[in-house]
Design a protein around this motif. Structure first.
Motif, short mmCIF file in Angstrom:
data_model
loop_
_atom_site.label_atom_id
_atom_site.label_comp_id
_atom_site.label_asym_id
_atom_site.label_seq_id
_atom_site.Cartn_x
_atom_site.Cartn_y
_atom_site.Cartn_z
N GLY A 165 0.83 -1.20 0.00
CA GLY A 165 0.00 0.00 0.00
C GLY A 165 0.86 1.25 0.00
O GLY A 165 1.25 1.74 1.05
N THR A 166 1.19 1.76 -1.19
CA THR A 166 2.02 2.97 -1.25
C THR A 166 1.20 4.18 -0.81
O THR A 166 -0.01 4.25 -1.00
CB THR A 166 2.55 3.21 -2.67
OG1 THR A 166 1.45 3.45 -3.56
CG2 THR A 166 3.35 2.02 -3.17
N VAL A 167 1.90 5.13 -0.23
CA VAL A 167 1.24 6.34 0.23
C VAL A 167 0.70 7.15 -0.94
O VAL A 167 -0.35 7.78 -0.85
CB VAL A 167 2.22 7.19 1.08
CG1 VAL A 167 1.67 8.57 1.33
CG2 VAL A 167 2.50 6.48 2.40
N ASN A 168 1.38 7.11 -2.07
CA ASN A 168 1.01 7.97 -3.19
C ASN A 168 -0.27 7.53 -3.88
O ASN A 168 -1.17 8.34 -4.10
CB ASN A 168 2.15 8.02 -4.21
CG ASN A 168 2.03 9.20 -5.15
OD1 ASN A 168 1.73 10.31 -4.72
ND2 ASN A 168 2.24 8.98 -6.43
N THR A 169 -0.37 6.24 -4.23
CA THR A 169 -1.54 5.77 -4.99
C THR A 169 -2.24 4.58 -4.35
O THR A 169 -3.24 4.11 -4.88
CB THR A 169 -1.13 5.37 -6.42
OG1 THR A 169 -0.24 4.24 -6.36
CG2 THR A 169 -0.45 6.52 -7.15
N GLY A 170 -1.72 4.06 -3.22
CA GLY A 170 -2.33 2.90 -2.60
C GLY A 170 -2.01 1.60 -3.29
O GLY A 170 -2.67 0.57 -3.05
N ALA A 171 -0.99 1.58 -4.15
CA ALA A 171 -0.63 0.37 -4.88
C ALA A 171 0.00 -0.66 -3.94
O ALA A 171 0.75 -0.31 -3.03
CB ALA A 171 0.34 0.70 -6.01
N ILE A 172 -0.30 -1.93 -4.20
CA ILE A 172 0.27 -3.04 -3.44
C ILE A 172 1.18 -3.83 -4.37
O ILE A 172 0.73 -4.37 -5.39
CB ILE A 172 -0.83 -3.95 -2.86
CG1 ILE A 172 -1.71 -3.16 -1.89
CG2 ILE A 172 -0.22 -5.15 -2.17
CD1 ILE A 172 -2.90 -3.94 -1.35
N ASP A 173 2.46 -3.89 -4.04
CA ASP A 173 3.41 -4.61 -4.88
C ASP A 173 3.12 -6.11 -4.85
O ASP A 173 2.57 -6.63 -3.87
CB ASP A 173 4.83 -4.35 -4.39
CG ASP A 173 5.31 -2.94 -4.69
OD1 ASP A 173 4.85 -2.36 -5.69
OD2 ASP A 173 6.15 -2.41 -3.93
N PRO A 174 3.51 -6.84 -5.92
CA PRO A 174 3.32 -8.30 -5.95
C PRO A 174 4.32 -8.99 -5.03
O PRO A 174 5.39 -9.46 -5.45
CB PRO A 174 3.56 -8.65 -7.43
CG PRO A 174 4.46 -7.57 -7.93
CD PRO A 174 4.07 -6.32 -7.18
#
Length: 496
Positions: A249-258
């Protein structure tokens, strides 16, 4: 109404005076928290008051408690950061749960140093750490401790990673540091990796020039294939990969890495895998839709998360988990003989001290607020609150999609990144960026909503992050309405 007796200045306070002060403080807290929705979301601290504070000399004589509290009510409380307001959608700063507010007072009343020892605060922190370790799939040989936040949690974890990498290279990094070694120590980070990793690299002597930025896919997620290729090249050139920092959960876009695929790469090449879950870890650990990512966490070497973000604990309350407790102790332990302990369950020393697993010697009782909130809300309660935040963010994202003059750029977890995109300047990227900066500034100073600014795929964007269970669908609608009305006032569009 009967006038209250003044509380005296002094050291020894009778119980009745403590109660009287407590009642006044509770009234102030209750008025402050309940009044937030009716106030401006944010207003700058008045320049004249800032100048007065900057020039006011240190008090020489004590003031009555009443006067001190009046000063707080008039000069501090009206100008908050803004994160308690239901339309504050800027950074990852949640409002404090009321129980957490008063937990801070209880912890302060005890005022222990939680470096170690055989007292309640130590055992409460051990229990809190164990609860999170169990949730994340870390085994009995793991360790953890509460920190000031995700940045210190990351620094702690990467210190252990550097220690392991140096030991494997026959370098005594604790005695000799990294000076005089031709081989470069390297850290790997996705394009949206948090800046704390670069700060950690600088503090650890690795240097920001030795941080490898790994490409992301269209969903802002770190690419495992690009990571593998970079590590192979670096090893071939004689360098030392220290760690990979992936994001839950990145702060910038909420992306979750695989994480599972990244863990494969790290296992293949013997590289430490640290996961930054400072923002997103509670959602990953508690929500069913992230079960696969939670399973992958059981493979990582360390994890950072912030209960003061998406678990609504007051600042500060970060957490680091490290899978190998012995390696962590090797990296940090440096104590005089009178503090050394190898676990003394019945004596004064108690368990191995937390100060042997991290940098701080004096440590506050951070665990109490997290412990009380976990016991009060339980994982089910937290699951419901986090799901509510995500639903509110999705409401906001749906509104962006439906608006002809707005463009959705990213939507992950409870983060929504978008920009104003009126038809008459849709093809001019520089003009769009400038327009969105103007809209953001006007919204932030307008007092009716608060967003942050960021960059997504090179475009300036308005960024919302919902971590407030008190925020509703109506608040999300009001935030969008404020953005579109501001855009219209600036001549960039017409609200529907």
């Amino acid at each position: 109404m009967t006038a209250q007796a003044p509380i005296p200045v002094g050291w020894s306070w009778p119980a009745d005076d403590v109660r009287q002060l407590g009642h006044r403080m509770v009234d102030i807290v209750a008025d402050y928290l309940s009044g937030l929705p009716q106030r401006a979301v944010f207003q700058p601290y008045p320049a004249e008051q800032a100048r007065a504070l900057a020039t006011e000399p240190i008090p020489t004589g004590g003031a009555p408690v009443d006067a001190v509290l009046k000063d707080f009510v008039e000069r501090v409380a009206p100008y908050p950061f803004g994160n308690g307001h239901p339309r504050f959608y800027a950074w990852v700063n949640s409002p404090p749960h009321p129980l957490g507010v008063f937990a801070e007072a209880l912890a302060a009343a005890m005022n222990p140093s939680v470096a170690g020892g055989n007292h309640a605060a130590v055992h409460i922190e051990h229990q809190v750490v164990r609860w999170f370790a169990d949730l994340a799939g870390f085994g009995d040989e793991s360790m953890g401790l509460l920190t000031s936040g995700g940045s210190m949690a990351t620094l702690t974890a990467l210190t252990v990673a550097r220690h392991r990498a140096a030991r494997r290279a026959d370098i005594d990094v604790r005695a000799d540091g990294l000076q005089g070694h031709a081989r470069r120590f390297l850290l790997y980070l996705g394009t949206e990796g948090h800046g704390s990793a670069r700060k950690a690299a600088e503090l650890l002597g690795i240097g920001s020039a030795n941080v490898r930025t790994i490409a992301s896919n269209d969903g802002h997620r770190l690419r495992p294939d690009a990571l593998r290729d970079q590590i192979v090249r670096d090893r071939a050139n004689g360098h030392i990969p220290v760690a990979v920092m992936a994001s839950a959960g990145t702060v910038n876009t909420g992306a979750i890495d695989p994480l599972d695929a990244i863990a494969d790469v790290c296992a293949e090449h013997g590289v430490w895998l640290h996961v930054d879950g400072s923002y997103g870890a509670p959602a990953v650990l508690l929500l069913d839709e992230h079960r696969a990512t939670k399973t992958a966490l059981a493979r990582v070497d360390s994890l950072a998360m912030d209960p003061h973000k998406w678990l609504y604990a007051p600042v500060d309350a970060g957490l680091v988990l490290v899978r190998d407790r012995h390696l962590a102790r090797d990296a940090f332990s440096l104590v005089p003989p009178y503090l050394r302990t190898d676990d003394d369950p019945d004596g004064v020393s108690g368990p191995v001290w937390f100060s042997e697993y991290g940098f701080d010697q004096t440590r506050p009782f951070r665990a109490l607020k997290v412990w009380l909130l976990l016991k009060h809300l339980g994982t089910t309660g937290y699951r419901d609150l986090i799901a509510h935040d995500i639903a509110t963010a999705n409401r906001l994202a749906s509104g962006v999609r439906a608006a002809p003059d707005l463009q959705l750029l990213a939507n992950g977890l409870s983060v929504v990144c978008f920009r104003c995109r009126p038809v008459d300047c849709a093809g001019d990227d520089q003009a769009l960026d400038e327009l969105n900066r103007e809209v953001l500034n006007a919204v932030q100073l307008g007092g009716r909503a608060f967003l942050a600014g960021t960059t997504v795929n090179g475009a300036f964007a308005l960024r919302a992050c919902v971590v407030n269970p008190g925020s509703s669908a109506a608040d999300a609608d009001a935030v969008l309405a404020e953005v579109r009305a501001t855009l219209s006032r600036l001549g960039g569009g017409q609200p529907r």
